[in-house]
Design a protein around this motif. Structure first.
Motif, PDB file in Angstrom:
ATOM      1  N   THR A 139      12.094   3.508 -13.957  1.00 62.92           N
ATOM      2  CA  THR A 139      13.274   3.053 -14.216  1.00 62.92           C
ATOM      3  C   THR A 139      13.751   2.415 -12.744  1.00 62.92           C
ATOM      4  O   THR A 139      12.875   2.391 -12.025  1.00 62.92           O
ATOM      5  N   ALA A 140      15.148   1.787 -12.695  1.00 61.10           N
ATOM      6  CA  ALA A 140      15.406   1.171 -11.465  1.00 61.10           C
ATOM      7  C   ALA A 140      15.498   2.097 -10.367  1.00 61.10           C
ATOM      8  O   ALA A 140      15.386   1.860  -9.071  1.00 61.10           O
ATOM      9  N   LYS A 141      15.988   3.563 -10.713  1.00 61.85           N
ATOM     10  CA  LYS A 141      16.088   4.499  -9.847  1.00 61.85           C
ATOM     11  C   LYS A 141      14.969   5.049  -9.311  1.00 61.85           C
ATOM     12  O   LYS A 141      14.903   5.110  -7.930  1.00 61.85           O
ATOM     13  N   VAL A 142      13.665   4.853  -9.900  1.00 63.72           N
ATOM     14  CA  VAL A 142      12.509   5.258  -9.586  1.00 63.72           C
ATOM     15  C   VAL A 142      12.095   4.235  -8.566  1.00 63.72           C
ATOM     16  O   VAL A 142      11.639   4.476  -7.540  1.00 63.72           O
ATOM     17  N   TRP A 143      12.133   2.853  -9.093  1.00 60.83           N
ATOM     18  CA  TRP A 143      11.820   1.897  -8.145  1.00 60.83           C
ATOM     19  C   TRP A 143      12.271   1.891  -7.031  1.00 60.83           C
ATOM     20  O   TRP A 143      11.916   1.594  -5.703  1.00 60.83           O
ATOM     21  N   ALA A 144      13.850   2.201  -6.795  1.00 61.11           N
ATOM     22  CA  ALA A 144      14.567   2.203  -5.657  1.00 61.11           C
ATOM     23  C   ALA A 144      13.936   3.327  -4.752  1.00 61.11           C
ATOM     24  O   ALA A 144      13.755   3.195  -3.501  1.00 61.11           O
ATOM     25  N   ALA A 145      13.604   4.406  -5.327  1.00 61.58           N
ATOM     26  CA  ALA A 145      13.364   5.446  -4.341  1.00 61.58           C
ATOM     27  C   ALA A 145      12.111   5.091  -3.812  1.00 61.58           C
ATOM     28  O   ALA A 145      11.754   5.422  -2.493  1.00 61.58           O
ATOM     29  N   ALA A 146      11.058   4.564  -4.502  1.00 61.85           N
ATOM     30  CA  ALA A 146       9.790   4.445  -4.278  1.00 61.85           C
ATOM     31  C   ALA A 146       9.781   3.257  -2.948  1.00 61.85           C
ATOM     32  O   ALA A 146       9.151   3.050  -1.974  1.00 61.85           O
ATOM     33  N   LEU A 147      10.594   2.252  -3.370  1.00 61.49           N
ATOM     34  CA  LEU A 147      10.867   1.218  -2.187  1.00 61.49           C
ATOM     35  C   LEU A 147      11.109   1.626  -0.947  1.00 61.49           C
ATOM     36  O   LEU A 147      11.113   1.329  -0.098  1.00 61.49           O
TER      37      LEU A 147
ATOM     38  N   ASN B  54       0.674  -1.311  -0.008  1.00 58.28           N
ATOM     39  CA  ASN B  54       0.023  -0.034  -0.061  1.00 58.28           C
ATOM     40  C   ASN B  54       0.721   1.241   0.083  1.00 58.28           C
ATOM     41  O   ASN B  54       0.650   2.318  -0.556  1.00 58.28           O
ATOM     42  N   SER B  55       1.901   1.107   0.735  1.00 58.38           N
ATOM     43  CA  SER B  55       2.802   2.578   0.864  1.00 58.38           C
ATOM     44  C   SER B  55       3.524   2.406  -0.534  1.00 58.38           C
ATOM     45  O   SER B  55       3.640   3.732  -0.950  1.00 58.38           O
ATOM     46  N   LEU B  56       3.822   1.268  -1.118  1.00 55.12           N
ATOM     47  CA  LEU B  56       4.444   1.344  -2.413  1.00 55.12           C
ATOM     48  C   LEU B  56       3.527   2.058  -3.555  1.00 55.12           C
ATOM     49  O   LEU B  56       4.124   2.854  -4.293  1.00 55.12           O
ATOM     50  N   VAL B  57       2.282   1.857  -3.357  1.00 56.19           N
ATOM     51  CA  VAL B  57       1.862   2.435  -4.390  1.00 56.19           C
ATOM     52  C   VAL B  57       1.588   4.064  -4.282  1.00 56.19           C
ATOM     53  O   VAL B  57       1.602   4.745  -5.177  1.00 56.19           O
ATOM     54  N   THR B  58       1.523   4.654  -3.090  1.00 61.23           N
ATOM     55  CA  THR B  58       1.449   5.979  -2.628  1.00 61.23           C
ATOM     56  C   THR B  58       3.070   6.474  -3.338  1.00 61.23           C
ATOM     57  O   THR B  58       2.960   7.679  -3.702  1.00 61.23           O
ATOM     58  N   ALA B  59       4.066   5.669  -2.872  1.00 58.26           N
ATOM     59  CA  ALA B  59       5.227   6.216  -3.247  1.00 58.26           C
ATOM     60  C   ALA B  59       5.355   6.110  -4.701  1.00 58.26           C
ATOM     61  O   ALA B  59       6.480   7.211  -5.240  1.00 58.26           O
ATOM     62  N   LEU B  60       5.127   5.341  -5.587  1.00 56.70           N
ATOM     63  CA  LEU B  60       5.115   5.298  -6.772  1.00 56.70           C
ATOM     64  C   LEU B  60       4.244   6.305  -7.487  1.00 56.70           C
ATOM     65  O   LEU B  60       4.747   6.963  -8.535  1.00 56.70           O
ATOM     66  N   ARG B  61       3.217   6.674  -7.002  1.00 56.00           N
ATOM     67  CA  ARG B  61       2.388   7.616  -7.534  1.00 56.00           C
ATOM     68  C   ARG B  61       3.038   8.993  -7.149  1.00 56.00           C
ATOM     69  O   ARG B  61       2.981  10.073  -8.193  1.00 56.00           O
ATOM     70  N   ALA B  62       3.678   9.199  -6.143  1.00 53.36           N
ATOM     71  CA  ALA B  62       4.406  10.367  -6.030  1.00 53.36           C
ATOM     72  C   ALA B  62       5.653  10.629  -6.965  1.00 53.36           C
ATOM     73  O   ALA B  62       6.135  11.734  -7.136  1.00 53.36           O
ATOM     74  N   GLN B  63       6.195   9.635  -7.684  1.00 59.00           N
ATOM     75  CA  GLN B  63       7.375   9.644  -8.528  1.00 59.00           C
ATOM     76  C   GLN B  63       6.891  10.541  -9.878  1.00 59.00           C
ATOM     77  O   GLN B  63       7.679  11.181 -10.753  1.00 59.00           O
ATOM     78  N   GLY B  64       5.508  10.735  -9.814  1.00 60.70           N
ATOM     79  CA  GLY B  64       5.086  11.360 -11.273  1.00 60.70           C
ATOM     80  C   GLY B  64       5.090  10.477 -12.648  1.00 60.70           C
ATOM     81  O   GLY B  64       5.548   9.464 -12.323  1.00 60.70           O
ATOM     82  N   PRO B  65       4.556  10.906 -13.584  1.00 59.05           N
ATOM     83  CA  PRO B  65       4.674  10.502 -14.925  1.00 59.05           C
ATOM     84  C   PRO B  65       6.074  10.138 -15.383  1.00 59.05           C
ATOM     85  O   PRO B  65       7.026  10.906 -15.224  1.00 59.05           O
ATOM     86  N   GLY B  66       6.280   9.363 -16.346  1.00 59.04           N
ATOM     87  CA  GLY B  66       7.610   9.088 -16.755  1.00 59.04           C
ATOM     88  C   GLY B  66       7.834   7.288 -16.879  1.00 59.04           C
ATOM     89  O   GLY B  66       6.828   6.728 -16.826  1.00 59.04           O
ATOM     90  N   GLN B  67       9.054   7.148 -17.103  1.00 57.41           N
ATOM     91  CA  GLN B  67       9.426   5.748 -17.176  1.00 57.41           C
ATOM     92  C   GLN B  67       9.730   5.188 -15.790  1.00 57.41           C
ATOM     93  O   GLN B  67      10.627   5.864 -14.871  1.00 57.41           O
TER      94      GLN B  67
END
Length: 592
Positions: A490-498, A475-488
């Motif tokens: 990437t591994a960097k995006v996943w790492a920040a959300a995780l 559930n937290s990961l859903v919120t964190a990924l949505r906060a990353q905004g539109p785009g691809q």
């Protein structure tokens, strides 16, 4: 301990008890299927912009359901006797049974829960789901019991007992005055931080529908368990003492600053103090009066403390527990003019559990409105614009899930040695359910939408502590990924959300690397992915972290109670299973 009950069926007992509350207070309504007592619509004053929710296992009445009313709680969620309500019950309360005040500045929902693992995890999971749906919600955990000291409490910390009621009353009064969510949550935490409580009982209680305790487990005649919890949990000692001796020992546990194991709060004779003496359910009113007199007398004689408010009654019970608890609240400055701790405590409210009479106006209004339906969190989520290649992600996830399914016998074997043997089956059940889901509903490529559709599958198919942890994390990961905004994605995006999800999970569990839990595999994966951007390297790090748990003594989870030397022979089952998921995700064969 009496095993006789007028209503011996525990399920029927809980439902009929809840059904009585709207009869006693017409401003209340009952969602019977979810065991939620809530304020009817159009009940709160127009200036209020925070709803307050609490709850827990049944058997502690009038907490929590009896504390619902104007000036106090907006809703309470009930579990079965001495068992936490489910996350779905709590989510329904947040999303559909109270006002969320999204249209008001700093409006929202405050969730207050006592510090028990099941309550913190299930309420926490519901809070994260609500946040993922865009609801402003804060959560406060109350641990006021000093009966179990720091050494035995460990990372779990103090249990929540009767002092929690004062947190409800003070935060409820502040919300009724129109304060915002951040201010109400701050004062609730401030109140919780200035509470100490301890209980004592002459006997354990019997839960309807359960077998009675063996004679060897019961207290002997004249024996008192000091520090007994509100679910029959063991206290600090069993002693044959008189009431003056007992009260003296209880007060020392709360006030002795030389006791490093229990000096949780410093109270001086110059401090203003609120005293609450709470009946655990089975003590006569006559005896409670004598107990109050003894407590007040010893406070003044031994500590120079003269309470500015004295509350005596039945606020939080342990069914018909033959005992009482003492709570001391240090009156501190709230920093809000006109809303001191005492002013908020004295403020009028309308809740049967606070022994406050229902106003004639409420009876005359005959409000019959109810709240119906259920606003699902998944309906609130829309496309995030955070994209990945759906076919590749489907392939990777399928491979990872099949790896978890394949390793079930090995995980089960490990858990038979150090646990109760259900870890492998639980992981397999969850993996099979997710696999069916993504086969029937192929991934779209929008990572937020895809993950949000998987979360309910985890919640419905994985139970126990690990299931709750996975659900909170996702559930937290859903919120964190949505906060990353539109785009691809990437591994960097996943790492920040995780990483953000790891931080969020820490609010609900004391587990850290080195505690022999699934965290020992999760953290190395997240940290390595953040540093390298390489999924294979991260999966390898997770496997190495899981392997390191072999020989690591557990400090959390069921393994703590199992004992023996099994931890020296096998790795932690949960960490091992999670590492296998990561290895499958990365397309790696499992190492030796």
């Amino acid at each position: 301990m009496s095993t006789k009950h007028f209503l011996p069926d525990p399920t029927h007992l809980v439902h009929t008890s809840l059904a009585a509350l709207p009869l006693l207070n017409p401003s209340l309504a009952l969602d019977s299927s979810n065991k939620i007592i809530y304020l009817r619509p159009n009940t709160l004053p127009a200036t209020q912009k925070v709803s307050l929710i609490s709850g827990g296992g049944s058997g502690h009445e009038p907490s929590f359901s009896g504390m619902v009313g104007r000036g106090l709680l907006s809703a309470a969620v009930a579990g079965t006797i001495f068992a936490s309500p489910s996350a779905e019950q709590v989510r329904t309360a947040i999303m559909s049974r109270v006002d969320r005040f999204a249209d008001k500045e700093d409006g929202g929902v405050l969730v207050t829960v006592m510090n028990y693992t099941g309550d913190v995890l299930n309420f926490g999971m519901a809070v994260e789901k609500a946040r993922a749906a865009g609801v402003r919600v804060e959560m406060v955990v109350v641990g006021d019991d000093v009966g179990v000291g720091r050494k035995n409490g460990g990372k779990v910390g103090r249990r929540g007992i009767a002092g929690t009621v004062l947190v409800h009353k003070i935060s409820g009064a502040l919300a009724a005055k129109g304060a915002g969510l951040s201010e109400v949550a701050r004062v609730a935490k401030l109140t919780a931080e200035n509470l100490v409580s301890v209980g004592a009982s002459l006997e354990h209680v019997h839960v309807p529908g359960r077998k009675g305790m063996d004679e060897s487990e019961r207290l002997k005649d004249g024996e008192v368990e000091i520090g007994m919890g509100i679910h029959n949990e063991q206290g600090s000692s069993r002693e044959v003492v008189t009431l003056p001796e007992l009260v003296g020992k209880m007060l020392r546990q709360m006030l002795n600053q030389t006791d490093e194991d229990r000096a949780f709060l410093k109270i001086d004779s110059s401090d203003e103090v609120v005293l609450m003496v709470n009946n655990l359910g089975g003590v006569s009113v006559l005896e409670m009066g004598g107990i109050v007199t003894e407590v007040v007398g010893q406070l003044e004689k031994s500590y120079g403390i003269r309470p500015v408010r004295i509350l005596n009654g039945t606020y939080m019970t342990s069914l018909n527990g033959l005992g009482f608890s003492i709570t001391l609240l240090k009156v501190v400055d709230t920093g809000i003019e006109g809303s001191s701790i005492l002013e908020l405590l004295d403020a009028p409210c309308e809740a049967t559990g606070w022994s406050a009479p229902v106003l004639a106006q409420t009876w005359a209004e005959q409000n019959t409105a109810t709240r119906e339906g259920d606003e699902s969190a998944s309906k609130v989520l829309t496309s995030s614009g955070l994209k990945t290649v759906p076919a590749l992600m489907q392939q990777m996830l399928t491979r990872a899930l099949e790896s978890v399914i394949a390793i079930e016998p090995e995980v089960t074997k490990f858990d038979t040695v150090v646990g109760d043997g259900d870890c492998g089956i639980g992981l397999k059940r969850g993996a099979e359910a997710i696999l069916r889901h993504i086969q029937e509903h192929p991934l779209t490529g929008d990572v937020v939408v895809d993950l949000a559709s998987i979360v309910p599958v985890v919640e419905h198919n994985m139970d126990g502590t690990s299931g709750a942890l996975y659900a909170i994390f996702l559930n937290s990961l859903v919120t964190a990924l949505r906060a990353q905004g539109p785009g691809q994605a990437t591994a960097k995006v996943w790492a920040a959300a995780l990483q953000a999800s790891c931080d969020s999970m820490l609010r609900y569990t004391p587990a850290r690397p080195g505690d022999r839990t699934l965290v020992d595999a999760l953290y190395p994966f997240v940290e390595t992915l953040a540093h390298t951007g390489d999924v294979k390297a991260a999966a390898t790090a997770a496997q190495e972290g899981a392997a390191r748990t072999r020989g690591m003594r557990a400090s959390l989870g069921r393994s703590v109670y199992v004992g023996g030397s099994g931890f020296e022979q096998v790795p932690d089952p949960g960490a091992w299973g999670l590492a296998r998921f990561f290895l499958g995700l990365a397309g790696l064969e499992r190492g030796a």
